[in-house]
Design a protein around this motif. Structure first.
Motif, PDB file in Angstrom:
ATOM      1  N   UNK A 422       2.601 -32.453  35.372  1.00 24.99           N
ATOM      2  CA  UNK A 422       2.381 -32.980  36.587  1.00 24.99           C
ATOM      3  C   UNK A 422       1.031 -33.420  36.825  1.00 24.99           C
ATOM      4  N   UNK A 423       0.073 -32.510  36.291  1.00 23.81           N
ATOM      5  CA  UNK A 423      -1.124 -32.732  36.591  1.00 23.81           C
ATOM      6  C   UNK A 423      -1.706 -34.062  35.962  1.00 23.81           C
ATOM      7  N   UNK A 424      -1.616 -34.060  34.886  1.00 19.16           N
ATOM      8  CA  UNK A 424      -1.836 -35.343  33.820  1.00 19.16           C
ATOM      9  C   UNK A 424      -0.914 -36.560  33.936  1.00 19.16           C
ATOM     10  N   UNK A 425       0.234 -36.276  34.404  1.00 20.30           N
ATOM     11  CA  UNK A 425       1.516 -36.976  34.422  1.00 20.30           C
ATOM     12  C   UNK A 425       1.560 -37.586  33.097  1.00 20.30           C
ATOM     13  N   UNK A 426       1.916 -36.737  32.101  1.00 17.96           N
ATOM     14  CA  UNK A 426       2.174 -37.179  30.715  1.00 17.96           C
ATOM     15  C   UNK A 426       3.245 -36.312  30.218  1.00 17.96           C
ATOM     16  N   UNK A 427       3.959 -36.695  29.320  1.00 14.34           N
ATOM     17  CA  UNK A 427       5.065 -36.031  28.792  1.00 14.34           C
ATOM     18  C   UNK A 427       5.410 -36.247  27.235  1.00 14.34           C
ATOM     19  N   UNK A 428       6.135 -35.240  26.740  1.00 11.23           N
ATOM     20  CA  UNK A 428       6.369 -35.338  25.215  1.00 11.23           C
ATOM     21  C   UNK A 428       7.607 -34.884  24.986  1.00 11.23           C
ATOM     22  N   UNK A 429       8.324 -35.621  24.013  1.00 11.43           N
ATOM     23  CA  UNK A 429       9.708 -35.327  23.785  1.00 11.43           C
ATOM     24  C   UNK A 429      10.009 -34.808  22.488  1.00 11.43           C
ATOM     25  N   UNK A 430      10.811 -33.679  22.243  1.00  7.61           N
ATOM     26  CA  UNK A 430      10.872 -33.143  20.738  1.00  7.61           C
ATOM     27  C   UNK A 430      12.382 -33.007  20.764  1.00  7.61           C
ATOM     28  N   UNK A 431      12.564 -33.636  19.418  1.00  8.83           N
ATOM     29  CA  UNK A 431      14.114 -33.486  18.741  1.00  8.83           C
ATOM     30  C   UNK A 431      14.998 -33.986  19.707  1.00  8.83           C
ATOM     31  N   UNK A 432      14.802 -35.492  20.083  1.00  9.13           N
ATOM     32  CA  UNK A 432      16.061 -36.136  20.841  1.00  9.13           C
ATOM     33  C   UNK A 432      17.289 -36.641  19.823  1.00  9.13           C
ATOM     34  N   UNK A 433      18.386 -36.463  20.537  1.00  9.94           N
ATOM     35  CA  UNK A 433      19.519 -37.326  19.734  1.00  9.94           C
ATOM     36  C   UNK A 433      19.953 -38.561  20.494  1.00  9.94           C
ATOM     37  N   UNK A 434      20.286 -39.433  19.638  1.00  7.96           N
ATOM     38  CA  UNK A 434      20.959 -40.721  20.209  1.00  7.96           C
ATOM     39  C   UNK A 434      21.954 -40.103  21.482  1.00  7.96           C
ATOM     40  N   UNK A 435      22.788 -39.481  21.240  1.00  9.03           N
ATOM     41  CA  UNK A 435      23.850 -39.152  22.295  1.00  9.03           C
ATOM     42  C   UNK A 435      23.194 -38.784  23.586  1.00  9.03           C
ATOM     43  N   UNK A 436      22.026 -38.146  23.442  1.00  7.44           N
ATOM     44  CA  UNK A 436      21.314 -37.626  24.657  1.00  7.44           C
ATOM     45  C   UNK A 436      20.547 -38.803  25.443  1.00  7.44           C
ATOM     46  N   UNK A 437      20.470 -39.894  24.954  1.00  6.58           N
ATOM     47  CA  UNK A 437      19.413 -40.857  25.330  1.00  6.58           C
ATOM     48  C   UNK A 437      19.883 -41.461  26.827  1.00  6.58           C
ATOM     49  N   UNK A 438      21.076 -41.542  27.191  1.00  7.89           N
ATOM     50  CA  UNK A 438      21.084 -41.976  28.630  1.00  7.89           C
ATOM     51  C   UNK A 438      20.392 -41.152  29.765  1.00  7.89           C
ATOM     52  N   UNK A 439      20.903 -39.937  29.512  1.00  8.31           N
ATOM     53  CA  UNK A 439      20.304 -39.010  30.298  1.00  8.31           C
ATOM     54  C   UNK A 439      18.656 -38.686  30.120  1.00  8.31           C
TER      55      UNK A 439
END
Length: 679
Positions: A422-439
């Motif tokens: 929240x402080x830097x307002x940045x995020x990283x995503x690790x190991x996403x799958x196509x089925x999870x994309x909508x969420x």
């Protein structure tokens, strides 16, 4: 107060029915086979209930037997028909080849067909009658195949979708085909909701179940057409005219008789038009709460008491948890199979898309509900929609949701992690799958933080596919393909900064995988992926990419870790004593925020409450493990998620990890005026 919206599964016992059952047990307790006065009173009670049922169903000269329920009725009907088919075969009168049943029938029907087909040695081919996308039987198929059939099984109305079968069309198809097949109609969902005139039809057998219409469980009826073959399922003392031996269930019969009397009085049950109006109001509330909702069967062709629907992007499990938190009881389909968490075979047979079959939920009311019930149900449904909007789960109009820390998204044991600062307002995503994309996309849009990187620990092509889709959907540059390697890591950077946290990677030989290490001053490291020899000196926890056993984390240095322990289960009745015996205990609510928004917490008696959703458990593990002797009591709706949390802590060596057995669902009721609850 709960609002029960699962009447197709079972119903509460009508007050008049409960009173009649008690009277039959206390006063009219005689055996109806006895010839003394007490027995004669019981016989009169049973005869009166049967006469009411015969009048309601218009059975004419057909028999109406009291049985334990629809499953027994189905078994008896199938046995009777197949035994007659064997006699026909042996006498060369007619040789059937097929046993036909509707593709959307309750599982009790095809299972009974398989069982008796094998037991009686008929070895007939069992074939499902196809249905269209609206759930109606393919009458052309039926007419074509009926001449080869020995038994046809259909239902009056479907238990999952509420679709009303075209019984007249089925009968016409059988007559036009010249078929000699016997015909069984499952009448369970029709009783008290649509009129039946059985003697005017070709129906040979029709089972009914009392508990679907405000009678107790354990009582039902079986209609047998006059002249239809019959073979008793049970032989014995000759009760029910030697058609169903065993002393009659007089309390159940008395209760069912009281329900049938209530159907006649026109007061206890709502008429068809009123039920349609009630359902229309529920439908409007659902549509407001869940934009994009789709009904899985046309409402005009279903029972006025049933709504079966799905919401794009929301799983059946999530919807059930959401409604349950609001004390709205719904189901994911047939109550006999809802616990198996599989797509609805009924909707699959209708040819609906996989997401609808897997995401379907059923809302069903009984015909005795009233105006106040519907008003409260609609209000709570709208509150469910508000909860989704406040927690970034609604298909539309979500509220901004700042993110902080680690959120885990699990799919069949594969784990994706969102790291947000929240402080830097940045995020990283690790190991996403196509089925999870909508969420994932919905979550990222709500928190509105720039996505710094999409990383893979396993080098999976699915992760790369998800990375590309995210870049296209979010319109973010991320890093151009030339500036990242095959695992998504920016080639010019040695670490990624997330506020006070640093994310660096450790590459094993070959570079086809990577371990990602999240560190912060004064805290142990958290590693994502699989640690190799290169990570031997690290202290902290590992969050695995694959976690089929719901372990959540393991020690990076097992040799120096405490001995793994087993979680401890606490019955709800012992909650107060536990809190009083452990004044330093923390009660941890592991339900998701959308559930916590709607639901109450258990009585605390001064204990500390902490809300840590299971999806965010990793954030709290280090602090809990630093105090391994502090009692932690996890709770959720049913006890499943809390047991996972307690097991995760115990496996890491925490000595006081408890789970509230059975969850809030089994917590004993406490009077609101109890001063202890006001602490």
């Amino acid at each position: 107060m709960e609002i029960y919206l699962d009447a197709n599964a079972t119903t509460p016992v009508l007050a008049q029915a409960a009173q009649a059952a008690l009277q039959a047990m206390a006063d009219d307790f005689g055996n109806p086979s006895s010839v003394h006065s007490t027995g004669l009173k019981a016989r009169a009670l049973m005869d009166a209930a049967r006469e009411r049922a015969q009048g309601l169903l218009q059975t004419g000269g057909g028999q109406l037997l009291f049985v334990s329920g629809a499953t027994e009725g189905i078994q008896t009907a199938v046995l009777s028909a197949l035994h007659a088919l064997r006699e026909r075969r042996d006498s060369a009168d007619h040789k059937a080849e097929l046993l036909l049943y509707g593709a959307t029938e309750h599982k009790a029907v095809p299972e009974a067909l398989k069982h008796w087909n094998q037991i009686l040695g008929l070895h007939l081919q069992i074939v499902a009658i196809p249905v269209d996308r609206e759930g109606h039987h393919d009458l052309d198929f039926l007419q074509r195949e009926a001449p080869r059939a020995g038994l046809v099984c259909t239902m009056a109305a479907n238990n999952e979708t509420g679709v009303i079968s075209d019984l007249a069309g089925i009968e016409a198809s059988l007559l036009r085909s010249g078929s000699r097949a016997f015909w069984m109609v499952d009448g369970v969902q029709a009783l008290g909701k649509i009129p039946l005139q059985l003697a005017k039809t070709r129906i040979d057998y029709a089972p009914f179940s009392g508990h679907k219409l405000y009678a107790p469980k354990g009582i039902g009826m079986l209609y047998v057409r006059e002249g239809a073959p019959f073979t008793p399922l049970m032989a014995g003392g000759g009760q029910e005219g030697s058609r169903r031996s065993g002393t009659e269930n007089m309390s159940g019969i008395a209760a069912l008789g009281a329900v049938l009397a209530a159907l006649e009085d026109g007061i206890s049950f709502r008429d068809h038009a009123t039920l349609q109006a009630f359902r229309a109001r529920l439908a409007r509330a659902l549509e407001e709460a869940f934009p994009g909702l789709v009904y899985n069967a046309p409402l005009a062709q279903t029972l006025p008491t049933t709504l079966n629907f799905a919401v794009p992007g929301l799983s059946s499990r999530l919807l059930q948890d959401l409604f349950d938190a609001a004390e709205l009881r719904i189901s994911g389909g047939s109550a006999c199979s809802a616990a198996k968490a599989q797509p609805s075979f009924v909707l699959q047979a209708m040819g609906l898309p996989d997401w609808q079959a897997a995401g379907a939920v059923r809302l069903s009311i009984g015909p005795a509900v009233d105006e106040a019930f519907i008003i409260e149900a609609c209000a709570r449904i709208r509150a469910c929609g508000e909860s989704l909007r406040n927690n970034c789960l609604s298909p539309q109009d979500n509220q901004p949701t700042p993110g902080e820390g680690i959120t885990r998204f699990a799919l069949d044991g594969a784990c994706c992690y969102l790291l947000a600062d929240a402080a830097s307002q940045r995020c990283v995503l690790i190991d996403p799958l196509p089925e999870q994309l909508p969420r994932l996309i919905q979550t990222l849009q709500c928190q509105a933080y720039p996505l710094v990187a999409v990383l893979s620990t396993q080098g999976s092509g699915l992760h790369a596919e998800a990375r590309q889709a995210l870049a296209e959907e979010l319109g973010e540059a991320l890093f151009p393909p030339a500036e990242i390697d095959a695992l998504g890591w920016p080639v010019r950077m040695s670490e990624l900064q997330l506020g006070a946290k640093r994310l660096r990677r450790v590459l094993p030989p070959g570079g086809r995988q990577q371990a990602l290490v999240l560190s912060e001053a004064g805290r142990e490291a958290l590693l994502f992926g699989e640690p190799g020899a290169e990570c031997a000196e690290l202290a902290g926890l590992c969050a695995p990419a694959l976690d089929a056993g719901a372990q959540f984390a393991r020690r990076l240095n097992p040799a120096a870790a405490p001995q793994p322990l087993s979680e401890q289960l606490l019955p709800g009745a012992q909650l107060q004593a536990f809190v009083q015996a452990h004044p330093d205990a923390v009660l941890v609510d592991v339900r998701e925020p959308y559930e916590q928004f709607l639901s109450h917490t258990p009585p605390l008696w001064g204990a500390t409450l902490q809300a840590v959703p299971l999806s965010r458990l990793l954030n709290a593990l280090p602090a809990w493990l630093a105090r391994p002797e502090q009692p932690l009591l996890f709770f959720c709706r049913s006890g499943n998620r809390s047991r996972q949390a307690a097991a995760a802590l115990a496996s890491l060596g925490h000595a006081q990890a408890w789970s509230l057995s059975g969850g809030l669902a089994l917590l004993p009721a406490f009077a609101p005026e109890d001063p202890a609850l006001l602490v």
